[in-house]
Design a protein around this motif. Structure first.
Motif, PDB file in Angstrom:
ATOM      1  N   VAL A  72      97.372  -6.966  18.355  1.00 56.32           N
ATOM      2  CA  VAL A  72      96.296  -6.288  19.089  1.00 56.32           C
ATOM      3  C   VAL A  72      96.463  -4.783  18.984  1.00 56.32           C
ATOM      4  N   TRP A  73      97.687  -4.305  19.199  1.00 55.23           N
ATOM      5  CA  TRP A  73      97.949  -2.870  19.114  1.00 55.23           C
ATOM      6  C   TRP A  73      97.627  -2.342  17.721  1.00 55.23           C
ATOM      7  N   ALA A  74      98.082  -3.036  16.688  1.00 49.49           N
ATOM      8  CA  ALA A  74      97.835  -2.575  15.318  1.00 49.49           C
ATOM      9  C   ALA A  74      96.344  -2.547  14.999  1.00 49.49           C
ATOM     10  N   LEU A  75      95.624  -3.577  15.412  1.00 54.45           N
ATOM     11  CA  LEU A  75      94.187  -3.627  15.125  1.00 54.45           C
ATOM     12  C   LEU A  75      93.425  -2.547  15.888  1.00 54.45           C
ATOM     13  N   SER A  76      93.873  -2.243  17.073  1.00 53.17           N
ATOM     14  CA  SER A  76      93.186  -1.216  17.861  1.00 53.17           C
ATOM     15  C   SER A  76      93.465   0.186  17.341  1.00 53.17           C
ATOM     16  N   ARG A  77      94.481   0.316  16.483  1.00 48.14           N
ATOM     17  CA  ARG A  77      94.915   1.633  16.003  1.00 48.14           C
ATOM     18  C   ARG A  77      94.636   1.849  14.520  1.00 48.14           C
ATOM     19  N   ILE A  78      93.747   1.082  13.942  1.00 46.32           N
ATOM     20  CA  ILE A  78      93.465   1.223  12.513  1.00 46.32           C
ATOM     21  C   ILE A  78      93.008   2.641  12.183  1.00 46.32           C
ATOM     22  N   ASP A  79      92.096   3.174  12.956  1.00 47.65           N
ATOM     23  CA  ASP A  79      91.612   4.532  12.688  1.00 47.65           C
ATOM     24  C   ASP A  79      92.734   5.555  12.816  1.00 47.65           C
TER      25      ASP A  79
ATOM     26  N   LEU B  85      89.191   3.327   4.674  1.00 44.00           N
ATOM     27  CA  LEU B  85      89.161   3.074   6.111  1.00 44.00           C
ATOM     28  C   LEU B  85      88.187   1.949   6.434  1.00 44.00           C
ATOM     29  N   ALA B  86      87.019   1.981   5.819  1.00 43.94           N
ATOM     30  CA  ALA B  86      86.032   0.920   6.043  1.00 43.94           C
ATOM     31  C   ALA B  86      86.586  -0.440   5.635  1.00 43.94           C
ATOM     32  N   ARG B  87      87.349  -0.460   4.549  1.00 43.20           N
ATOM     33  CA  ARG B  87      87.934  -1.715   4.086  1.00 43.20           C
ATOM     34  C   ARG B  87      88.966  -2.235   5.095  1.00 43.20           C
ATOM     35  N   ARG B  88      89.800  -1.337   5.591  1.00 40.77           N
ATOM     36  CA  ARG B  88      90.815  -1.762   6.557  1.00 40.77           C
ATOM     37  C   ARG B  88      90.168  -2.307   7.836  1.00 40.77           C
ATOM     38  N   GLN B  89      89.123  -1.635   8.288  1.00 38.70           N
ATOM     39  CA  GLN B  89      88.434  -2.116   9.487  1.00 38.70           C
ATOM     40  C   GLN B  89      87.867  -3.512   9.253  1.00 38.70           C
TER      41      GLN B  89
ATOM     42  N   THR C  70      95.991   5.107  12.668  1.00 35.18           N
ATOM     43  CA  THR C  70      96.995   4.923  11.626  1.00 35.18           C
ATOM     44  C   THR C  70      96.551   5.549  10.311  1.00 35.18           C
ATOM     45  N   TRP C  71      95.288   5.347   9.981  1.00 36.62           N
ATOM     46  CA  TRP C  71      94.752   5.917   8.743  1.00 36.62           C
ATOM     47  C   TRP C  71      94.824   7.440   8.781  1.00 36.62           C
ATOM     48  N   GLN C  72      94.474   8.031   9.927  1.00 33.64           N
ATOM     49  CA  GLN C  72      94.530   9.490  10.063  1.00 33.64           C
ATOM     50  C   GLN C  72      95.970  10.003   9.937  1.00 33.64           C
ATOM     51  N   GLN C  73      96.912   9.295  10.571  1.00 31.95           N
ATOM     52  CA  GLN C  73      98.303   9.727  10.518  1.00 31.95           C
ATOM     53  C   GLN C  73      98.860   9.693   9.099  1.00 31.95           C
ATOM     54  N   GLU C  74      98.447   8.693   8.337  1.00 28.13           N
ATOM     55  CA  GLU C  74      98.934   8.580   6.965  1.00 28.13           C
ATOM     56  C   GLU C  74      98.487   9.764   6.116  1.00 28.13           C
ATOM     57  N   ARG C  75      97.385  10.356   6.468  1.00 29.91           N
ATOM     58  CA  ARG C  75      96.846  11.454   5.676  1.00 29.91           C
ATOM     59  C   ARG C  75      97.205  12.827   6.198  1.00 29.91           C
TER      60      ARG C  75
END
Length: 237
Positions: free
Chosen positions: A192-199, A109-113, A201-206
């Motif tokens: 913009v939407w994708a960048l604002s949803r990084i956290d 997650l830190a890397r994606r951010q 998205t990561w949670q949903q994947e898991r």
């Protein structure tokens, strides 16, 4: 008992040029804002988009299907008389920008951010003269006053119609930097939407996606895209 709903009362909606700018007329009568102010628009593209919304209404008027009209009403009735307050509210996002608050774990997650957000902070520093500090955790990160002043200057460059759109770009994404980057055409609204949803998205994947949360997210994404479209229309003249 059923709720009252406004019904279509006009035959034809048209965009017309006037001495003041552009208006939309319903059978020759100009549309006014909810506060009864003249609904004068800055260019033909915006007026035509609004006229299309009115022309598309069926027997019962659906305000939700009229995002351009709603945004124009907000610009005239809310932003024009309260411009300083709107600017100040948006600038507050610069002091607590989403991009400046990072996770230290998990590493992925830190890397994606970092990969998504660092280029945006680099852009703010290089193009806006607004370097911002990023840190891990949720404790407040104090930002340089000169950077906040630079961001404030960029927000003030937007007129009332542009500020309506910028408001949604910023408040939905949680980032003044992302909102300004979209306004400057540095990034697309989808980015913009994708960048604002990084956290998220990561949670949903898991852990999987909750249907109710997904529906709410879809509505907010649609609102962000509508705001960007309105911004482009407002600048079409």
């Amino acid at each position: 008992m059923t709720g009252w709903a406004a019904k279509r009362f006009w035959t034809r909606a048209e965009a017309v040029a006037t001495d003041a700018g552009y208006e939309v007329t319903l059978d020759g009568r100009p549309v006014r804002t909810p506060a009864k102010a003249p609904l004068v628009l800055p260019n033909a593209a915006l007026a035509e988009a609004m006229a299309e919304e009115w022309e598309a209404q069926s027997d019962v008027i659906n305000p939700r299907a009229m995002p351009v009209t709603r945004a124009a009403n907000s610009a005239i009735d809310r932003v024009v008389p309260h411009r300083a307050e709107v600017v100040a509210m948006l600038c507050e996002y610069g002091a607590t920008d989403l991009l400046c608050y990072r996770a230290d774990t998990p590493e992925e997650l830190a890397r994606r951010q970092a990969e998504g957000w660092d280029p945006m902070l680099d852009w703010a520093r290089a193009r806006l003269g607004a370097p911002l500090s990023a840190a891990t955790g949720v404790m407040h990160v104090a930002q340089p006053e000169a950077s906040l002043a630079a961001l404030r200057g960029e927000v003030k460059r937007h007129d009332a119609f542009e500020l309506v759109a910028l408001h949604d770009l910023v408040t939905i994404s949680g980032s003044l930097v992302l909102g300004l980057a979209a306004s400057a055409r540095e990034v697309t609204p989808e980015r913009v939407w994708a960048l604002s949803r990084i956290d998220e998205t990561w949670q949903q994947e898991r852990w999987g996606e909750d249907a109710e949360a997904a529906a709410a997210a879809d509505a907010r994404r649609a609102q962000l895209l509508e705001a960007h479209r309105f911004l482009e229309l407002a600048r079409a003249g």
